[in-house]
Design a protein around this motif. Structure first.
Motif, PDB file in Angstrom:
ATOM      1  N   LYS A 326       0.410  54.824   2.742  1.00  0.00           N
ATOM      2  CA  LYS A 326       0.657  53.403   2.990  1.00  0.00           C
ATOM      3  C   LYS A 326      -0.651  52.617   3.011  1.00  0.00           C
ATOM      4  N   ALA A 327      -1.671  53.194   3.657  1.00  0.00           N
ATOM      5  CA  ALA A 327      -2.967  52.516   3.732  1.00  0.00           C
ATOM      6  C   ALA A 327      -3.595  52.374   2.356  1.00  0.00           C
ATOM      7  N   LEU A 328      -3.507  53.425   1.548  1.00  0.00           N
ATOM      8  CA  LEU A 328      -4.090  53.400   0.203  1.00  0.00           C
ATOM      9  C   LEU A 328      -3.396  52.353  -0.672  1.00  0.00           C
ATOM     10  N   LEU A 329      -2.083  52.254  -0.560  1.00  0.00           N
ATOM     11  CA  LEU A 329      -1.351  51.254  -1.343  1.00  0.00           C
ATOM     12  C   LEU A 329      -1.784  49.845  -0.957  1.00  0.00           C
ATOM     13  N   LYS A 330      -1.999  49.620   0.320  1.00  0.00           N
ATOM     14  CA  LYS A 330      -2.473  48.312   0.776  1.00  0.00           C
ATOM     15  C   LYS A 330      -3.879  48.023   0.253  1.00  0.00           C
ATOM     16  N   LEU A 331      -4.650  49.089   0.034  1.00  0.00           N
ATOM     17  CA  LEU A 331      -6.024  48.928  -0.449  1.00  0.00           C
ATOM     18  C   LEU A 331      -6.095  48.791  -1.973  1.00  0.00           C
ATOM     19  N   GLY A 332      -4.928  48.853  -2.620  1.00  0.00           N
ATOM     20  CA  GLY A 332      -4.893  48.656  -4.073  1.00  0.00           C
ATOM     21  C   GLY A 332      -4.777  49.923  -4.886  1.00  0.00           C
ATOM     22  N   ALA A 333      -4.417  51.034  -4.251  1.00  0.00           N
ATOM     23  CA  ALA A 333      -4.244  52.282  -4.996  1.00  0.00           C
ATOM     24  C   ALA A 333      -3.095  52.146  -5.988  1.00  0.00           C
ATOM     25  N   GLN A 334      -3.325  52.681  -7.187  1.00  0.00           N
ATOM     26  CA  GLN A 334      -2.331  52.573  -8.254  1.00  0.00           C
ATOM     27  C   GLN A 334      -1.645  53.910  -8.496  1.00  0.00           C
ATOM     28  N   ASP A 335      -0.449  53.836  -9.041  1.00  0.00           N
ATOM     29  CA  ASP A 335       0.356  55.033  -9.308  1.00  0.00           C
ATOM     30  C   ASP A 335      -0.090  55.662 -10.627  1.00  0.00           C
ATOM     31  N   ILE A 336      -1.275  56.287 -10.591  1.00  0.00           N
ATOM     32  CA  ILE A 336      -1.904  56.844 -11.799  1.00  0.00           C
ATOM     33  C   ILE A 336      -1.607  58.339 -11.891  1.00  0.00           C
ATOM     34  N   GLY A 337      -1.155  58.771 -13.052  1.00  0.00           N
ATOM     35  CA  GLY A 337      -0.840  60.182 -13.254  1.00  0.00           C
ATOM     36  C   GLY A 337      -2.086  61.025 -13.429  1.00  0.00           C
ATOM     37  N   ASP A 338      -1.959  62.323 -13.137  1.00  0.00           N
ATOM     38  CA  ASP A 338      -3.090  63.233 -13.346  1.00  0.00           C
ATOM     39  C   ASP A 338      -3.136  63.676 -14.793  1.00  0.00           C
ATOM     40  N   ASN A 339      -3.965  64.654 -15.113  1.00  0.00           N
ATOM     41  CA  ASN A 339      -4.127  65.084 -16.511  1.00  0.00           C
ATOM     42  C   ASN A 339      -2.856  65.688 -17.101  1.00  0.00           C
ATOM     43  N   ASN A 340      -1.915  66.055 -16.237  1.00  0.00           N
ATOM     44  CA  ASN A 340      -0.635  66.604 -16.699  1.00  0.00           C
ATOM     45  C   ASN A 340       0.469  65.544 -16.700  1.00  0.00           C
ATOM     46  N   GLY A 341       0.092  64.322 -16.388  1.00  0.00           N
ATOM     47  CA  GLY A 341       1.054  63.231 -16.399  1.00  0.00           C
ATOM     48  C   GLY A 341       1.893  63.115 -15.146  1.00  0.00           C
ATOM     49  N   ILE A 342       1.570  63.870 -14.111  1.00  0.00           N
ATOM     50  CA  ILE A 342       2.335  63.814 -12.860  1.00  0.00           C
ATOM     51  C   ILE A 342       1.844  62.638 -12.022  1.00  0.00           C
TER      52      ILE A 342
END
Length: 350
Positions: A326-342
């Motif tokens: 929750k804190a990371l999302l408020k700080l602007g964290a994005q839903d970025i996939g890893d090298n396997n697309g997860i």
């Protein structure tokens, strides 16, 4: 069985009167009187109880046959006397021929136990009677390692007086006494070791940890400062996984230490490990929410990806750190996939 119980109980409560009154009922073979669970002989119990009169009576009745008898833990009576810090009992046992360096389970000697009890008088008597300061237990710990862990400066100085090179030893996992003292926050001992030993700067254990890394992980800022200023320890030394002090401290949630590294020693808040981990990654994985927020305030990038393409949000979701997510999302964290697309949101929907 009842006589065994009554005998050992009388010894434990130092009841010499009972022993003398029932002497005629006791077998000549003292080795058969053993506690059913601990395996303690009459001499073990007397050594722990600390009554010199009872011990003397037992020895006068032929109980010296139990001097080297081991209990269920491999301890001999001398181990018990040392562990209870009964110096007069230690002296009596040694005067009657007890072996000075017997090994209990895990290869611990009486001297090692004495060092954990911080009893200089017992330690001194054992050494003066030939105890070997260089013996190691199954993990490679010597009595000196244990003394450094406990942090009694008089004992540490005494042992160095006895053997000036005893500092030069490593355990099975490569830790020196300096590592041990740093890990346990023994600032005075660190000072003694640095002045009387000759340790290499940034000496590593089997995992690549330096004494400074150990101090940072445990939050000992004072120890870290001492090692940096007096030993020229590097804040950029890496362990075998390529992590540096800021990553180790962040993983352990040591906010004060992280602040110390950023402010007093100019460590870059976005410093990356060899695998691309930032302090943000390290803190988020372990759910240290307040530290994540502090790092962001100091300019740490929220969406940095490591060599596997994983962000701090990805690691927090993987470890189910709800508050941190929750804190990371408020700080602007994005839903970025890893090298396997997860995606992080696939690991923990938010």
């Amino acid at each position: 069985m009842k006589m065994d119980h009554d005998l050992l109980s009388a010894i434990q409560r130092s009841d010499l009167h009972w022993l003398e009154a029932n002497a005629s009922q006791l077998s000549a073979d003292w080795r058969k009187f053993v506690h059913s669970k601990s395996g303690d002989s009459a001499l073990h119990v007397a050594a722990s109880a600390g009554c010199t009169q009872v011990l003397g009576w037992l020895l006068s009745q032929g109980c010296d046959c139990c001097l080297e008898q081991q209990n269920a833990d491999g301890k001999r009576p001398l181990h018990c006397a040392v562990q209870a810090s009964h110096l007069p009992i230690v002296k009596i046992l040694l005067d009657h021929g007890a072996t000075i360096d017997p090994l209990k389970r895990a290869d611990w000697t009486p001297l090692m136990l004495a060092c954990t009890k911080r009893n200089l008088q017992v330690i001194r008597h054992l050494i003066e009677n030939g105890a070997n300061l260089r013996l190691e237990n199954k993990d490679g710990w010597t009595s000196f390692h244990l003394a450094c862990r406990e942090g009694d400066k008089e004992i540490v100085n005494y042992l160095l007086d006895v053997d000036g090179s005893v500092w030069n030893n490593v355990t099975k996992n490569g830790r020196t006494p300096l590592h041990t003292a740093a890990m346990h926050g023994k600032e005075v001992i660190i000072g003694i070791l640095l002045s009387r030993g000759n340790y290499s700067t940034d000496e590593t254990d089997a995992c690549g940890n330096t004494p400074l890394l150990e101090a940072l992980r445990m939050g000992h800022k004072n120890i870290a400062e001492l090692l940096i200023m007096e030993h020229n320890a590097s804040v950029y030394a890496k362990d075998k996984t390529g992590r540096m002090g800021i990553h180790v401290a962040a993983e352990a949630g040591q906010e004060e230490v992280v602040t110390f590294l950023l402010g007093s020693h100019g460590v870059d808040v976005n410093l990356l490990s060899e695998t691309g981990l930032s302090a943000m990654h390290s803190a988020a994985k372990e759910g240290h929410t307040a530290l994540v927020e502090m790092l962001a305030e100091q300019g740490c990038k929220v969406n940095t990806q490591d060599e596997n393409g994983r962000t701090a949000l990805w690691l927090a979701c993987s470890a189910r750190r709800t508050a941190c997510v929750k804190a990371l999302l408020k700080l602007g964290a994005q839903d970025i996939g890893d090298n396997n697309g997860i995606l992080p949101s696939q690991l923990m929907p938010f």
